[in-house]
Design a protein around this motif. Structure first.
Motif, PDB file in Angstrom:
ATOM      1  N   ILE A 132       0.853  -1.184   0.000  1.00  0.00           N
ATOM      2  CA  ILE A 132       0.000   0.000   0.000  1.00  0.00           C
ATOM      3  C   ILE A 132       0.891   1.236   0.000  1.00  0.00           C
ATOM      4  N   VAL A 133       0.339   2.349  -0.453  1.00  0.00           N
ATOM      5  CA  VAL A 133       1.054   3.625  -0.454  1.00  0.00           C
ATOM      6  C   VAL A 133       0.395   4.534   0.570  1.00  0.00           C
ATOM      7  N   ILE A 134       1.207   5.174   1.415  1.00  0.00           N
ATOM      8  CA  ILE A 134       0.672   6.080   2.433  1.00  0.00           C
ATOM      9  C   ILE A 134       1.208   7.494   2.210  1.00  0.00           C
ATOM     10  N   ASP A 135       0.584   8.463   2.883  1.00  0.00           N
ATOM     11  CA  ASP A 135       0.913   9.879   2.650  1.00  0.00           C
ATOM     12  C   ASP A 135       1.994  10.422   3.584  1.00  0.00           C
ATOM     13  N   ARG A 136       2.851   9.556   4.104  1.00  0.00           N
ATOM     14  CA  ARG A 136       3.958   9.999   4.954  1.00  0.00           C
ATOM     15  C   ARG A 136       5.275   9.522   4.360  1.00  0.00           C
ATOM     16  N   GLY A 137       6.317  10.393   4.468  1.00  0.00           N
ATOM     17  CA  GLY A 137       7.603  10.035   3.888  1.00  0.00           C
ATOM     18  C   GLY A 137       8.770  10.489   4.738  1.00  0.00           C
ATOM     19  N   SER A 138       9.929  10.594   4.102  1.00  0.00           N
ATOM     20  CA  SER A 138      11.152  10.953   4.834  1.00  0.00           C
ATOM     21  C   SER A 138      11.053  12.337   5.463  1.00  0.00           C
ATOM     22  N   ASP A 139      10.266  13.228   4.871  1.00  0.00           N
ATOM     23  CA  ASP A 139      10.076  14.559   5.471  1.00  0.00           C
ATOM     24  C   ASP A 139       9.402  14.463   6.841  1.00  0.00           C
ATOM     25  N   ASP A 140       8.706  13.349   7.092  1.00  0.00           N
ATOM     26  CA  ASP A 140       8.006  13.150   8.372  1.00  0.00           C
ATOM     27  C   ASP A 140       8.783  12.245   9.323  1.00  0.00           C
ATOM     28  N   PHE A 158      -0.758  -5.448  13.475  1.00  0.00           N
ATOM     29  CA  PHE A 158       0.457  -5.241  12.687  1.00  0.00           C
ATOM     30  C   PHE A 158       0.163  -5.622  11.239  1.00  0.00           C
ATOM     31  N   ILE A 159       0.403  -4.675  10.298  1.00  0.00           N
ATOM     32  CA  ILE A 159       0.048  -4.941   8.901  1.00  0.00           C
ATOM     33  C   ILE A 159       1.259  -5.043   7.972  1.00  0.00           C
ATOM     34  N   GLY A 160       2.445  -4.529   8.397  1.00  0.00           N
ATOM     35  CA  GLY A 160       3.598  -4.640   7.514  1.00  0.00           C
ATOM     36  C   GLY A 160       4.744  -3.723   7.901  1.00  0.00           C
ATOM     37  N   ARG A 161       5.702  -3.593   6.954  1.00  0.00           N
ATOM     38  CA  ARG A 161       6.901  -2.782   7.175  1.00  0.00           C
ATOM     39  C   ARG A 161       7.164  -1.881   5.978  1.00  0.00           C
ATOM     40  N   MET A 162       7.870  -0.772   6.235  1.00  0.00           N
ATOM     41  CA  MET A 162       8.262   0.137   5.161  1.00  0.00           C
ATOM     42  C   MET A 162       9.339  -0.516   4.287  1.00  0.00           C
ATOM     43  N   ILE A 163       9.147  -0.437   2.954  1.00  0.00           N
ATOM     44  CA  ILE A 163      10.196  -0.955   2.061  1.00  0.00           C
ATOM     45  C   ILE A 163      10.769   0.129   1.153  1.00  0.00           C
ATOM     46  N   ASP A 164       9.967   1.140   0.828  1.00  0.00           N
ATOM     47  CA  ASP A 164      10.451   2.259   0.010  1.00  0.00           C
ATOM     48  C   ASP A 164       9.925   3.557   0.602  1.00  0.00           C
ATOM     49  N   VAL A 165      10.833   4.547   0.714  1.00  0.00           N
ATOM     50  CA  VAL A 165      10.462   5.820   1.332  1.00  0.00           C
ATOM     51  C   VAL A 165      10.824   6.967   0.396  1.00  0.00           C
ATOM     52  N   PHE A 166       9.874   7.868   0.208  1.00  0.00           N
ATOM     53  CA  PHE A 166      10.064   9.070  -0.604  1.00  0.00           C
ATOM     54  C   PHE A 166       9.809  10.286   0.287  1.00  0.00           C
ATOM     55  N   PRO A 167      10.120  11.483  -0.179  1.00  0.00           N
ATOM     56  CA  PRO A 167       9.963  12.656   0.696  1.00  0.00           C
ATOM     57  C   PRO A 167       8.569  12.808   1.307  1.00  0.00           C
ATOM     58  N   GLN A 168       7.517  12.566   0.517  1.00  0.00           N
ATOM     59  CA  GLN A 168       6.166  12.811   1.032  1.00  0.00           C
ATOM     60  C   GLN A 168       5.246  11.594   0.930  1.00  0.00           C
ATOM     61  N   SER A 169       5.799  10.443   0.664  1.00  0.00           N
ATOM     62  CA  SER A 169       5.006   9.208   0.615  1.00  0.00           C
ATOM     63  C   SER A 169       5.920   8.012   0.839  1.00  0.00           C
ATOM     64  N   SER A 170       5.295   6.865   1.123  1.00  0.00           N
ATOM     65  CA  SER A 170       6.065   5.646   1.373  1.00  0.00           C
ATOM     66  C   SER A 170       5.265   4.436   0.919  1.00  0.00           C
ATOM     67  N   ILE A 171       5.982   3.318   0.723  1.00  0.00           N
ATOM     68  CA  ILE A 171       5.343   2.062   0.345  1.00  0.00           C
ATOM     69  C   ILE A 171       5.513   1.067   1.488  1.00  0.00           C
ATOM     70  N   VAL A 172       4.392   0.461   1.879  1.00  0.00           N
ATOM     71  CA  VAL A 172       4.384  -0.508   2.974  1.00  0.00           C
ATOM     72  C   VAL A 172       4.241  -1.911   2.391  1.00  0.00           C
ATOM     73  N   LEU A 173       5.154  -2.803   2.765  1.00  0.00           N
ATOM     74  CA  LEU A 173       5.062  -4.212   2.383  1.00  0.00           C
ATOM     75  C   LEU A 173       4.190  -4.919   3.417  1.00  0.00           C
ATOM     76  N   LEU A 174       3.042  -5.428   2.987  1.00  0.00           N
ATOM     77  CA  LEU A 174       2.094  -6.048   3.909  1.00  0.00           C
ATOM     78  C   LEU A 174       2.534  -7.452   4.309  1.00  0.00           C
ATOM     79  N   THR A 175       2.014  -7.924   5.424  1.00  0.00           N
ATOM     80  CA  THR A 175       2.383  -9.252   5.930  1.00  0.00           C
ATOM     81  C   THR A 175       1.923 -10.370   5.004  1.00  0.00           C
TER      82      THR A 175
END
Length: 270
Positions: A132-140, A158-175
């Motif tokens: 999934i993609v969320i609205d939080r990134g490295s700026d946060d 618990f649904i997963g872990r961060m795998i890719d992080v961008f300034p204003q968004s991130s990708i979560v790898l689900l369980t």
């Protein structure tokens, strides 16, 4: 033949002459009052019929007007009902969101982790991964491998872990992603195992074959970097029978549905 025709013409002429005279005599002989009454008796039924026709026309006209009025009122009521339904759904959604945020704030107050709240922006449509993609990134303050949870039915899942992080968004790898594996334990027996994603589910490995396992027993996290201990992940869905082998095959049902997730919590530090 000519004589007969001439005779007929003479008779017709006599009728034309004597008819007015005959009518005049009748009028003179009859009592004027009786004549007037006779005329009234002839005219009144016509007036009654005319009045009834006019009355029926008026009733029909009023009925048509009433039907048009009722139709307009019905449309207006339907419009108001639709508006009220929309407002109710909107208020209900705001109420549920406030309830979720209230529970999240309670959890933030009692956990030792620093937590930030994020919202879901989208899902990965690929059949080969679960992200999934969320609205939080490295700026946060978001970093890779940070744990992510969501409040579901009053419990932190618990649904997963961060795998890719961008300034204003991130990708979560689900369980449920085949690329994720996580050390966990059975909540009741306290037995440890390894949870592996299976796209639409999960599998719990390295559980001793002779171990007694409860139906739908909860499976929770072990303490780790960016992951608190005891977070619900899923429940035992099915398991292979006891046998001489070392381990049992256990299918796990996730405690969340990716498409029903709304707010998430990210453990940024401890």
């Amino acid at each position: 033949m000519a004589e007969k025709k001439q005779l007929a013409n003479i008779q017709f002429s006599r009728v034309r002459v004597f008819t007015p005279i005959f009518l005049s005599i009748i009028i003179i002989i009859l009592n004027p009052e009786e004549l007037r009454d006779a005329i009234k008796r002839c005219v009144i039924p016509i007036e009654v019929i005319s009045a009834k026709i006019k009355g029926s026309g008026a009733i029909l006209s009023e009925s048509v007007k009433d039907n048009i009025k009722l139709s307009l009122e019905k449309k207006e009521l339907e419009k108001q009902i639709s508006l009220l339904s929309f407002q109710y759904a909107k208020h209900k959604e705001l109420f549920l969101e406030n309830e979720r945020l209230r529970e999240i704030l309670k959890y933030k107050e009692k956990t030792k982790f620093n937590i930030i709240i994020g919202k879901i922006l989208g899902h990965d449509p690929s059949p080969l991964s679960s992200t999934i993609v969320i609205d939080r990134g490295s700026d946060d303050g978001v970093k890779k491998k940070q744990g992510v949870i969501s409040l579901i039915d009053g419990r932190n899942v618990f649904i997963g872990r961060m795998i890719d992080v961008f300034p204003q968004s991130s990708i979560v790898l689900l369980t449920t992603d085949p690329g994720l594996s996580l050390p966990v334990r059975l909540e009741v027996s306290r037995t440890r195992g390894l949870l592996v994603g299976k796209k639409h589910g999960m599998e719990l490995k390295f559980i001793p074959s002779q171990l007694d396992i409860l139906d739908k027993e909860p499976i929770v996290t072990l303490a780790g970097t960016y992951i608190p201990e005891g977070l619900l992940i899923g429940h035992v869905e099915s398991l292979s029978p006891k046998r001489r082998g070392l381990f049992r095959k256990i299918a796990v049902k996730p405690a969340f549905s990716p498409y029903k997730l709304e707010e998430v919590l990210i453990f940024v530090s401890n």
